[in-house]
Design a protein around this motif. Structure first.
Motif, mmCIF file in Angstrom:
data_model
loop_
_atom_site.group_PDB
_atom_site.id
_atom_site.type_symbol
_atom_site.label_atom_id
_atom_site.label_comp_id
_atom_site.label_asym_id
_atom_site.label_seq_id
_atom_site.Cartn_x
_atom_site.Cartn_y
_atom_site.Cartn_z
ATOM 1 N N GLN A 208 0.792 -1.240 0.188
ATOM 2 C CA GLN A 208 -0.074 -0.035 0.033
ATOM 3 C C GLN A 208 0.952 1.250 0.119
ATOM 4 O OE1 GLN A 208 -2.929 -0.050 3.401
ATOM 5 N NE2 GLN A 208 -3.167 -2.458 2.964
ATOM 6 N N TYR A 210 0.976 5.506 0.203
ATOM 7 C CA TYR A 210 0.506 6.865 0.654
ATOM 8 C C TYR A 210 1.543 7.827 0.711
ATOM 9 C CZ TYR A 210 -2.804 3.517 2.678
ATOM 10 O OH TYR A 210 -3.574 2.388 2.883
ATOM 11 N N ARG A 233 -4.093 10.226 6.226
ATOM 12 C CA ARG A 233 -5.689 9.967 5.677
ATOM 13 C C ARG A 233 -5.437 9.956 3.948
ATOM 14 N NH1 ARG A 233 -9.379 10.964 9.754
ATOM 15 N NH2 ARG A 233 -8.315 12.032 11.599
ATOM 16 N N THR A 236 -11.332 7.278 2.573
ATOM 17 C CA THR A 236 -11.812 6.583 3.962
ATOM 18 C C THR A 236 -10.938 5.951 4.793
ATOM 19 O OG1 THR A 236 -12.433 4.343 2.905
ATOM 20 C CG2 THR A 236 -14.163 6.314 2.706
ATOM 21 N N THR A 237 -9.520 5.898 4.595
ATOM 22 C CA THR A 237 -8.619 5.189 5.226
ATOM 23 C C THR A 237 -7.664 6.172 6.076
ATOM 24 O OG1 THR A 237 -8.049 3.482 3.502
ATOM 25 C CG2 THR A 237 -6.422 3.715 5.188
ATOM 26 N N THR A 238 -7.713 5.872 7.374
ATOM 27 C CA THR A 238 -6.891 6.611 8.342
ATOM 28 C C THR A 238 -5.682 5.731 9.159
ATOM 29 O OG1 THR A 238 -8.846 8.488 8.894
ATOM 30 C CG2 THR A 238 -6.585 8.075 10.315
ATOM 31 N N VAL A 276 -4.584 1.050 11.444
ATOM 32 C CA VAL A 276 -5.444 1.200 10.033
ATOM 33 C C VAL A 276 -6.822 1.241 10.138
ATOM 34 C CG1 VAL A 276 -5.617 0.843 7.549
ATOM 35 C CG2 VAL A 276 -3.343 0.212 8.717
ATOM 36 N N ASN A 278 -10.822 1.907 8.550
ATOM 37 C CA ASN A 278 -11.714 2.362 7.390
ATOM 38 C C ASN A 278 -12.918 2.989 7.993
ATOM 39 O OD1 ASN A 278 -12.962 2.550 4.965
ATOM 40 N ND2 ASN A 278 -13.827 0.656 4.914
ATOM 41 N N HIS A 279 -12.996 4.285 7.690
ATOM 42 C CA HIS A 279 -14.127 5.040 8.681
ATOM 43 C C HIS A 279 -13.532 5.077 10.143
ATOM 44 C CE1 HIS A 279 -16.536 6.104 5.117
ATOM 45 N NE2 HIS A 279 -16.483 4.997 5.016
ATOM 46 N N ASP A 281 -13.634 2.314 11.833
ATOM 47 C CA ASP A 281 -13.311 0.646 12.142
ATOM 48 C C ASP A 281 -12.038 0.385 11.811
ATOM 49 O OD1 ASP A 281 -16.181 0.405 12.638
ATOM 50 O OD2 ASP A 281 -16.473 -0.120 10.521
ATOM 51 N N ILE A 283 -9.137 -1.879 10.779
ATOM 52 C CA ILE A 283 -9.119 -3.180 9.807
ATOM 53 C C ILE A 283 -7.761 -3.946 9.897
ATOM 54 C CG2 ILE A 283 -10.854 -2.302 8.174
ATOM 55 C CD1 ILE A 283 -8.488 -1.249 6.413
#
Length: 297
Positions: A208, A210, A233, A236-238, A276, A278-279, A281, A283
């Motif tokens: 991944q 970023y 960010r 929707t990923t933080t 990590v 998603n919104h 949640d 993950i």
């Protein structure tokens, strides 16, 4: 782009260096080696730095600049009788003798047509460039004639000046098997100073990316001489990363025009965590040890 290759972008006031880490966690061996040259007009030279994370000592070996040679045919850097390539290291000084061979190297995956850690920004007119050559590799090596097995990592930097401030973090030792390489720095662009960064995260073999080149955003939530927390960010990923340094050692880095007199404080024994989302949640999460960390921010 051959990211290992000698870029040699300027005839003077320029530096270029290759950074190679070896860790044998079972035997408490954690070392880093830098092969480099500077074309600083006041003191042009090639050099090797050796950092022993267990002994908490660093050594700076100076060579004539003409002792530096890049073998294009074999993609090998040679400084005196010492050699470094993606697959092999030979280092013999008064203090240490290392011979290492990498096996099953995990290079960066192609991202939007680029293998560079910096994406298309690798072609921008910047003062400093950084490349991740591989995230991890099995390695067999001898250290002062004692045989060992472990893991290794390699990257490089080149340009005319290090960033005015930066954070660097790397580890290929984690509880859940992920690999991480991260860098953020304040760099001049035209008349401004901007925050450029990349995060490369490999989870179960899937990479991944970023960074500044794909509209990711970074926020440095806290930073001190010993701790940092920052969030990244994208969509929707933080991602939230925390890190704590441990017995940093002073290395030598380049200032403007490649002058090698910048004190760089680096730990090879830091720790870090990642979460990590998603919104809202979680993950994925992981814990890292044997972390390379520089808190120069």
């Amino acid at each position: 782009m051959n990211t290992f290759a000698f870029q040699n972008k300027k005839k003077k006031n320029y530096f270029e260096g290759w950074y190679y880490r070896i860790t044998d966690a079972e035997n408490n061996i954690n070392i880093a080696v830098i092969f480099a040259l500077t074309k600083d007009k006041k003191h042009p030279h090639s050099f090797i730095q050796f950092y022993d994370g267990h002994q908490k000592k660093a050594y700076y070996y100076t060579f004539d600049i003409n002792d530096f040679y890049y073998d294009d045919a074999n993609d090998t850097v040679r400084i005196g009788q010492n050699e470094l390539s993606v697959h092999h290291l030979l280092l013999h000084t008064d203090d240490v003798h290392i011979e290492a061979t990498n096996h099953e190297v995990v290079p960066l995956q192609i991202y939007n047509g680029h293998q560079s850690a910096m994406g298309y920004l690798s072609n921008a007119p910047l003062e400093c460039f950084q490349e991740v050559l591989f995230m991890t590799s099995d390695v067999t090596f001898t250290l002062n004639n004692s045989p060992h097995k472990g893991t290794s990592y390699m990257e490089k930097t080149y340009g005319t000046n290090f960033p005015s401030q930066w954070i660097w973090l790397q580890s290929n030792h984690s509880k859940n098997g992920s690999l991480i390489s991260f860098s953020v720095g304040k760099v001049p662009v035209l008349f401004f100073e901007v925050k450029g960064f990349f995060l490369i995260l490999n989870i179960n073999g899937k990479e991944q990316r970023y960074g500044s080149y794909n509209f990711s955003k970074i926020k440095i939530d806290a930073v001190s001489d010993t701790h940092t927390t920052f969030s990244i960010r994208k969509g929707t990923t933080t991602i939230i990363i925390t890190a704590k340094t441990n017995h940093p050692v002073e290395l030598v880095g380049p200032r403007k025009n490649g002058t090698m007199d910048l004190a760089v404080h680096e730990s090879l024994n830091a720790t870090a965590t990642i979460k990590v989302f998603n919104h809202n949640d979680i993950i994925f999460e992981d814990e890292y040890e044997h972390v390379g960390l520089e808190l120069m921010y």
